[in-house]
Design a protein around this motif. Structure first.
Motif, PDB file in Angstrom:
ATOM      1  N   ILE A  35       0.841  -1.190   0.000  1.00 36.37           N
ATOM      2  CA  ILE A  35       0.000   0.000   0.000  1.00 36.37           C
ATOM      3  C   ILE A  35       0.883   1.251   0.000  1.00 36.37           C
ATOM      4  CG2 ILE A  35      -1.853  -1.185   1.218  1.00 36.37           C
ATOM      5  CD1 ILE A  35      -1.053   0.349   3.729  1.00 36.37           C
ATOM      6  N   GLY A  36       0.359   2.310  -0.561  1.00 38.06           N
ATOM      7  CA  GLY A  36       1.037   3.599  -0.535  1.00 38.06           C
ATOM      8  C   GLY A  36       0.240   4.583   0.294  1.00 38.06           C
ATOM      9  N   SER A  37       0.933   5.388   1.083  1.00 32.72           N
ATOM     10  CA  SER A  37       0.234   6.360   1.911  1.00 32.72           C
ATOM     11  C   SER A  37       1.156   7.531   2.216  1.00 32.72           C
ATOM     12  CB  SER A  37      -0.248   5.727   3.216  1.00 32.72           C
ATOM     13  OG  SER A  37      -0.925   6.673   4.024  1.00 32.72           O
ATOM     14  N   SER A  38       0.582   8.717   2.240  1.00 35.56           N
ATOM     15  CA  SER A  38       1.332   9.911   2.632  1.00 35.56           C
ATOM     16  C   SER A  38       1.286  10.110   4.144  1.00 35.56           C
ATOM     17  CB  SER A  38       0.768  11.148   1.930  1.00 35.56           C
ATOM     18  OG  SER A  38      -0.610  11.296   2.196  1.00 35.56           O
ATOM     19  N   ALA A  39       0.509   9.285   4.835  1.00 36.56           N
ATOM     20  CA  ALA A  39       0.493   9.322   6.303  1.00 36.56           C
ATOM     21  C   ALA A  39       1.733   8.602   6.830  1.00 36.56           C
ATOM     22  CB  ALA A  39      -0.767   8.652   6.840  1.00 36.56           C
ATOM     23  N   THR A  40       2.233   9.040   7.960  1.00 35.18           N
ATOM     24  CA  THR A  40       3.396   8.396   8.570  1.00 35.18           C
ATOM     25  C   THR A  40       2.913   7.191   9.378  1.00 35.18           C
ATOM     26  OG1 THR A  40       3.244   9.950  10.417  1.00 35.18           O
ATOM     27  CG2 THR A  40       4.780  10.488   8.651  1.00 35.18           C
ATOM     28  N   LEU A  41       2.828   6.048   8.704  1.00 30.97           N
ATOM     29  CA  LEU A  41       2.265   4.857   9.341  1.00 30.97           C
ATOM     30  C   LEU A  41       3.247   4.174  10.277  1.00 30.97           C
ATOM     31  CD1 LEU A  41       0.301   3.288   6.336  1.00 30.97           C
ATOM     32  CD2 LEU A  41      -0.473   4.958   8.031  1.00 30.97           C
ATOM     33  N   THR A  42       4.547   4.356  10.032  1.00 31.14           N
ATOM     34  CA  THR A  42       5.577   3.763  10.889  1.00 31.14           C
ATOM     35  C   THR A  42       6.519   4.854  11.385  1.00 31.14           C
ATOM     36  OG1 THR A  42       7.008   3.297   8.992  1.00 31.14           O
ATOM     37  CG2 THR A  42       5.473   1.558   9.658  1.00 31.14           C
ATOM     38  N   SER A  43       7.332   4.531  12.376  1.00 26.95           N
ATOM     39  CA  SER A  43       8.211   5.527  12.986  1.00 26.95           C
ATOM     40  C   SER A  43       9.302   6.008  12.029  1.00 26.95           C
ATOM     41  CB  SER A  43       8.850   4.942  14.253  1.00 26.95           C
ATOM     42  OG  SER A  43       9.602   3.774  13.945  1.00 26.95           O
ATOM     43  N   ASN A  44       9.659   5.206  11.032  1.00 32.99           N
ATOM     44  CA  ASN A  44      10.724   5.601  10.109  1.00 32.99           C
ATOM     45  C   ASN A  44      10.190   6.080   8.765  1.00 32.99           C
ATOM     46  OD1 ASN A  44       9.810   3.085   9.292  1.00 32.99           O
ATOM     47  ND2 ASN A  44      11.827   2.358   8.640  1.00 32.99           N
ATOM     48  N   ALA A  45       8.905   6.412   8.709  1.00 34.17           N
ATOM     49  CA  ALA A  45       8.307   6.867   7.449  1.00 34.17           C
ATOM     50  C   ALA A  45       8.853   8.221   7.041  1.00 34.17           C
ATOM     51  CB  ALA A  45       6.795   6.936   7.594  1.00 34.17           C
TER      52      ALA A  45
END
Length: 293
Positions: A217-227
């Motif tokens: 999946i692609g997302s502009s939200a910071t889903l993980t701490s290293n995004a």
């Protein structure tokens, strides 16, 4: 009378990978359960090529237009009320969406002819059971649901394998730009979940491995701490562990990965090919580069 000869107006919506079964929509009544002589009804069947039989799935009604009347014109214009979403490799499961009123176990409030958002269903050809896919975690039905990825890409492509090869896993979204969920059994799990606060985030589904274990999946939200702090990242979701991994973490490029498009996903999910403008690998320059993970 040969039932196949009655396909006066019909459309093949999709087929299993082995082409043994096809999902079709037609105004013809080919089984006793089907609706006939109704200008606003389209019957959906699974056609079994081995014995040329038809298995009734449901009847989808035409949606009323803004003026409150049925769309004028031939029956064929109504066939697009049912949209193919995917099938298991052997044709034991077919997923499709329709803007018709409630079918089978879908949420109440729009039964019969009606308007509303698309609703995603799974039909099991072995048991003959039609079930509603869009059930949120906790059991509440989503008013609308789509196969993930079917309407998310600007260029109109269908994503890779929203339905797993055995039909047990279906990735879906409440809207074309909503959060991503995985339907398995009779429950759904949130896939695009921000790990910092466990909230649902909007995402684009780009594809999955054949067995549905790995989804991308692609997302502009910071889903993980290293995004990446900016742009869109590419994430891998593991259905076995519910772990979400950022495949394009921010490193030397402060502008982020800026995922543009996924070009392909291998059957086992170990390789994914994508376009991004970020500088993600040695030798890459900022711009539109094709990269592999």
């Amino acid at each position: 009378t040969d039932p196949a000869a009655e396909l006066v107006t019909g459309k093949v919506l999709g087929a299993s990978a082995d082409l043994s079964r096809q999902l079709i929509a037609t105004n013809a009544a080919l089984t006793p359960e089907a609706v006939e002589n109704d200008n606003a009804a389209v019957n959906i069947y699974v056609h079994n090529g081995s014995d040329d039989s038809f298995q009734y799935v449901a009847t989808s009604h035409a949606v009323l237009n803004g003026g409150g009347t049925y769309t004028d014109g031939p029956q064929g214009q109504f066939l697009f009320q049912a949209q193919f979403a995917g099938a298991s490799a052997d044709g034991t499961h077919f997923a499709f969406s329709t803007r018709s009123g409630a079918l089978g176990t879908s949420p109440d409030g729009a039964s019969g002819i009606g308007e509303g958002p698309p609703k995603l269903y799974d039909f099991d050809t072995t048991t003959g059971q039609l079930s509603y896919v869009g059930v949120l975690p906790g059991g509440a039905p989503s008013p609308g649901s789509l196969a993930a990825g079917v309407q998310t890409n600007n260029s109109g492509e269908v994503a890779y394998r929203p339905v797993s090869e055995n039909g047990s896993r279906i990735y879906w979204t409440p809207s074309s730009k909503g959060a991503i969920y995985l339907h398995e059994g009779d429950q759904s799990r949130l896939v695009s979940e921000r790990q910092s606060d466990n909230s649902a985030q909007s995402a684009d589904f780009w594809g999955a491995s054949a067995n549905g274990t790995f989804a991308f999946i692609g997302s502009s939200a910071t889903l993980t701490s290293n995004a990446s702090p900016a742009g869109s990242d590419l994430y891998q979701y593991n259905a076995e562990t519910s772990a979400l991994t950022d495949l394009t973490p921010d490193s030397t490029d402060s502008s982020g990965a800026n995922l543009q498009q996924v070009l392909g996903v291998s059957e086992d999910g170990t390789f994914v090919y994508f376009l991004a403008t970020g500088n993600l690998a040695s030798g890459a320059v900022r711009g539109l580069d094709a990269q592999a993970w």
